[in-house]
Design a protein around this motif. Structure first.
Motif, PDB file in Angstrom:
ATOM      1  N   UNK A 112       0.831  -1.203   0.000  1.00 19.44           N
ATOM      2  CA  UNK A 112       0.000   0.000   0.000  1.00 19.44           C
ATOM      3  C   UNK A 112       0.866   1.255   0.000  1.00 19.44           C
ATOM      4  N   UNK A 113       1.919   1.250   0.812  1.00 16.84           N
ATOM      5  CA  UNK A 113       2.803   2.412   0.876  1.00 16.84           C
ATOM      6  C   UNK A 113       3.479   2.657  -0.466  1.00 16.84           C
ATOM      7  N   UNK A 114       3.937   1.591  -1.123  1.00 21.28           N
ATOM      8  CA  UNK A 114       4.624   1.748  -2.405  1.00 21.28           C
ATOM      9  C   UNK A 114       3.661   2.155  -3.516  1.00 21.28           C
ATOM     10  N   UNK A 115       2.441   1.587  -3.501  1.00 20.48           N
ATOM     11  CA  UNK A 115       1.439   1.959  -4.508  1.00 20.48           C
ATOM     12  C   UNK A 115       1.066   3.428  -4.357  1.00 20.48           C
ATOM     13  N   UNK A 116       0.949   3.887  -3.115  1.00 17.79           N
ATOM     14  CA  UNK A 116       0.643   5.300  -2.876  1.00 17.79           C
ATOM     15  C   UNK A 116       1.701   6.199  -3.503  1.00 17.79           C
ATOM     16  N   UNK A 117       2.957   5.788  -3.394  1.00 21.22           N
ATOM     17  CA  UNK A 117       4.040   6.606  -3.943  1.00 21.22           C
ATOM     18  C   UNK A 117       3.895   6.761  -5.450  1.00 21.22           C
ATOM     19  N   UNK A 118       3.695   5.647  -6.172  1.00 19.95           N
ATOM     20  CA  UNK A 118       3.755   5.701  -7.634  1.00 19.95           C
ATOM     21  C   UNK A 118       2.470   6.202  -8.267  1.00 19.95           C
ATOM     22  N   UNK A 119       1.381   6.302  -7.497  1.00 19.64           N
ATOM     23  CA  UNK A 119       0.111   6.705  -8.112  1.00 19.64           C
ATOM     24  C   UNK A 119      -0.479   7.967  -7.507  1.00 19.64           C
ATOM     25  N   UNK A 120       0.313   8.686  -6.704  1.00 18.92           N
ATOM     26  CA  UNK A 120      -0.225   9.844  -5.982  1.00 18.92           C
ATOM     27  C   UNK A 120      -0.122  11.140  -6.770  1.00 18.92           C
ATOM     28  N   UNK A 121       0.517  11.108  -7.916  1.00 23.47           N
ATOM     29  CA  UNK A 121       0.676  12.324  -8.702  1.00 23.47           C
ATOM     30  C   UNK A 121       1.940  13.099  -8.410  1.00 23.47           C
ATOM     31  N   UNK A 122       2.736  12.678  -7.435  1.00 25.61           N
ATOM     32  CA  UNK A 122       3.989  13.371  -7.137  1.00 25.61           C
ATOM     33  C   UNK A 122       5.004  13.083  -8.233  1.00 25.61           C
ATOM     34  N   UNK A 123       5.919  14.006  -8.514  1.00 28.01           N
ATOM     35  CA  UNK A 123       6.923  13.776  -9.566  1.00 28.01           C
ATOM     36  C   UNK A 123       7.810  12.587  -9.222  1.00 28.01           C
ATOM     37  N   UNK A 124       8.077  11.760 -10.218  1.00 30.20           N
ATOM     38  CA  UNK A 124       8.871  10.556 -10.033  1.00 30.20           C
ATOM     39  C   UNK A 124      10.031  10.532 -11.016  1.00 30.20           C
ATOM     40  N   UNK A 125      11.172  10.043 -10.537  1.00 28.65           N
ATOM     41  CA  UNK A 125      12.283   9.697 -11.420  1.00 28.65           C
ATOM     42  C   UNK A 125      12.311   8.178 -11.473  1.00 28.65           C
ATOM     43  N   UNK A 126      11.597   7.618 -12.421  1.00 27.90           N
ATOM     44  CA  UNK A 126      11.400   6.175 -12.444  1.00 27.90           C
ATOM     45  C   UNK A 126      11.366   5.686 -13.882  1.00 27.90           C
ATOM     46  N   UNK A 127      11.930   4.483 -14.078  1.00 27.70           N
ATOM     47  CA  UNK A 127      11.810   3.854 -15.392  1.00 27.70           C
ATOM     48  C   UNK A 127      11.029   2.570 -15.240  1.00 27.70           C
ATOM     49  N   UNK A 128      10.603   2.017 -16.368  1.00 28.29           N
ATOM     50  CA  UNK A 128       9.849   0.777 -16.379  1.00 28.29           C
ATOM     51  C   UNK A 128      10.755  -0.351 -15.913  1.00 28.29           C
ATOM     52  N   UNK A 129      10.468  -0.918 -14.756  1.00 29.92           N
ATOM     53  CA  UNK A 129      11.299  -1.987 -14.217  1.00 29.92           C
ATOM     54  C   UNK A 129      10.962  -3.328 -14.831  1.00 29.92           C
ATOM     55  N   UNK A 130       9.955  -3.374 -15.701  1.00 26.53           N
ATOM     56  CA  UNK A 130       9.478  -4.651 -16.214  1.00 26.53           C
ATOM     57  C   UNK A 130      10.013  -4.956 -17.601  1.00 26.53           C
TER      58      UNK A 130
END
Length: 569
Positions: free
Chosen positions: A548-566
């Motif tokens: 839940x904590x991790x899902x909140x991070x990636x879907x909350x609308x906050x800016x992310x520096x993330x690439x597709x890990x899949x």
């Protein structure tokens, strides 16, 4: 005393340091006792994945999950002992379902190459050989295939899965805003099919990794590149077909290995550990510290799920800025830590967390050498934290780059409608519902969010430009979310050198003027909170709380520096 040379050495040592003399004599006597055992080959049974550095586990996780798996660093030290012991002729690698990314296989192959350079033989045995297993086995003196097995070097395959239409059926959508079409971290949730930029990116990643396979196998097996390409294009091969073509050296059962090698003294790794000669390591008052940044970058503390969760983005380890920053501040108070290696195995995460880690690391880098080692993935935020380093080392197959920013939020109105749940939203302020899951971004909100993303992106490429001594335009040309292999990153000026953790350690010692025996020490533990300029770890979370904590991070609308890990190649 029957050994006059030993007596002379001990006398000399005793004059300088009696304790050191006692330790050295114990070491010498232990090795004398171990030399009485005959060792022809050491059997290494390698299965599943092997982490690069040892995974710390508290007693609860050990009780639930068992002891941590053997790491590549621990195996490298064992291979070093085998190489320095005159008795073993070599090692037998029993490759049972070994499944590792190409960057991990490159680390293992480098360790085997060092063993081979010391005159030891490498024998590989497997029930069948996949692309990865054959890539690893190509360094061996002999490749042995079990009867009935196959050579399955059928080439590389990448798959991109898109869930937008599936999510539509349950009334859920993901509204994402990216700095460019190459920043495709959430494409699998927000698109029905791959974008032209996404396809181009997968193509150049496949091209780079396929070229690595061709060159490495060709060099190891003394074949031409054309012959290796033909081998791949006509695979798979039955056991006798592979033998007739010279792709394997023998088809034998595991039980017949000792007869083929004319050896009765084959010891498994756990038994050999008690029989191999110990290595006398010189002491050093200085050391090289290793800071580990692995998994999803979050605001808060680092942690691991109670069990491994096969959920993209959110199911694995996480690197918390509180934990990493406290480790950095502790090192700044430790004058014995003469140099620092930043170990990165992360596809990024929270932009705020990445910035907090980077600013602390930049402060540390002003005080002592900082070398970044990029392992299997060091992209987006994983690249951002490397920018303070004076030197960056990556494996040829490391997935890196993805210099860009993205933001997204889930829109669940359709889901609640299907469930006959009526919701009404009350707000005060034009943008009070900016991050609400009630509706997608409006045009005005989207423009404001893009402005925020672009501001963070300009900060990102500014860090990279200063670190890599490139212009903003040069960084933007290879940035914008584009993902590269380590080989491509070197050509694009994003890393300094290709190699493994051993390469990074040598560079750190060189920059700090340390001797070759200065040890590498993993920074860990809880530590006490320290003020800036120079957190306690949370209790283990439950599975659902962790997700839940991790899902909140990636879907909350906050800016992310993330690439597709899949990305699965």
């Amino acid at each position: 005393m029957k050994f006059p040379i030993l007596k002379s050495i001990l006398s000399s040592l005793a004059k300088l340091n009696p304790l050191r003399a006692v330790l050295w004599s114990r070491f010498w006597l232990t090795n004398r006792w171990r030399q009485r055992t005959t060792i022809d080959y050491v059997l290494l049974t390698l299965s599943a994945d092997m982490p690069t550095i040892a995974e710390p586990r508290d007693w609860i996780r050990k009780r639930v999950l068992g002891p941590p798996p053997l790491s590549l660093t621990e195996l490298d030290r064992m291979l070093e002992r085998i190489g320095n012991d005159p008795r073993p002729k070599g090692v037998i690698l029993n490759l049972r379902a070994l499944a590792m990314p190409l960057a991990g296989l490159q680390t293992l192959r480098n360790s085997l190459s060092c063993l081979q350079a010391k005159g030891k033989k490498i024998i590989c045995f497997a029930q069948s050989y996949s692309n990865g297993l054959y890539y690893l086995a190509s360094i061996a003196d002999e490749i042995i295939l079990q009867p009935g097995g196959e050579l399955e070097t059928i080439g590389l395959r990448a798959e991109a899965t898109f869930l937008k239409d599936a999510l539509d059926t349950v009334g859920v959508a993901l509204d994402s805003i990216a700095i460019s079409p190459y920043k495709a971290a959430f494409d699998q949730f927000s698109r029905s099919e791959i974008s032209p930029e996404g396809q181009a990116q997968l193509d150049w990643l496949l091209d780079s990794q396929f070229d690595m396979l061709l060159h490495t196998i060709a060099d190891g097996r003394k074949m031409s590149h054309e012959a290796v390409r033909a081998m791949i294009d006509h695979a798979p091969y039955l056991d006798e077909e592979a033998l007739a073509a010279g792709y394997v050296d023998a088809v034998e059962t595991e039980e017949a290995l000792h007869r083929r090698l004319a050896s009765k003294h084959i010891l498994p790794l756990h038994a050999a550990d008690k029989k191999l000669l110990k290595i006398w390591r010189k002491s050093s008052d200085k050391y090289v510290a290793l800071i580990n940044i692995s998994g999803l970058m979050v605001q808060g503390e680092s942690g691991s799920p109670p069990i491994e969760l096969p959920v993209p983005f959110v199911g694995g380890q996480r690197a918390g800025d509180l934990t990493v920053v406290q480790h950095v501040r502790r090192l700044m108070q430790d004058n014995q830590a003469a140099a620092v290696i930043l170990y990165i195995n992360s596809g990024g995460g929270s932009a705020i967390a990445a910035e907090a880690m980077t600013s602390a690391l930049a402060e540390l880098a002003q005080d002592r050498p900082l070398v970044a080692f990029m392992d299997r993935i060091a992209a987006s935020g994983g690249y951002y934290v490397a920018t303070p380093a004076q030197w960056i080392v990556a494996q040829p197959a490391t997935i890196t780059g993805s210099i860009g920013v993205i933001s997204a939020k889930a829109v669940t109105t359709g889901l609640f409608g299907k469930l006959r749940v009526n919701r009404r939203e009350f707000t005060r302020g034009t943008n009070a519902a900016l991050m609400s899951d009630h509706a997608p971004f409006s045009d005005a909100q989207r423009a404001r969010m893009f402005k925020t993303i672009d501001h963070i992106y300009q900060q990102f490429i500014g860090h990279v430009a200063r670190s890599r001594k490139l212009s903003i335009e040069q960084v933007d040309a290879v940035g914008g979310g584009r993902v590269w292999t380590g080989t491509q990153a070197l050509a694009n000026g994003l890393v300094n050198e290709l190699g493994d953790l051993r390469t990074a350690l040598q560079k750190a010692r060189e920059l700090a003027n340390l001797p070759d025996h200065a040890p590498l020490v993993l920074v860990g533990g809880k530590g006490k909170p320290l003020p800036a300029k120079l957190a306690e770890q949370a209790n283990p979370a439950t599975i659902w709380q962790y997700l839940h904590e991790n899902v909140q991070l990636v879907s909350s609308g906050t800016p992310l520096m993330m690439m597709d890990l899949d990305i699965n190649i």
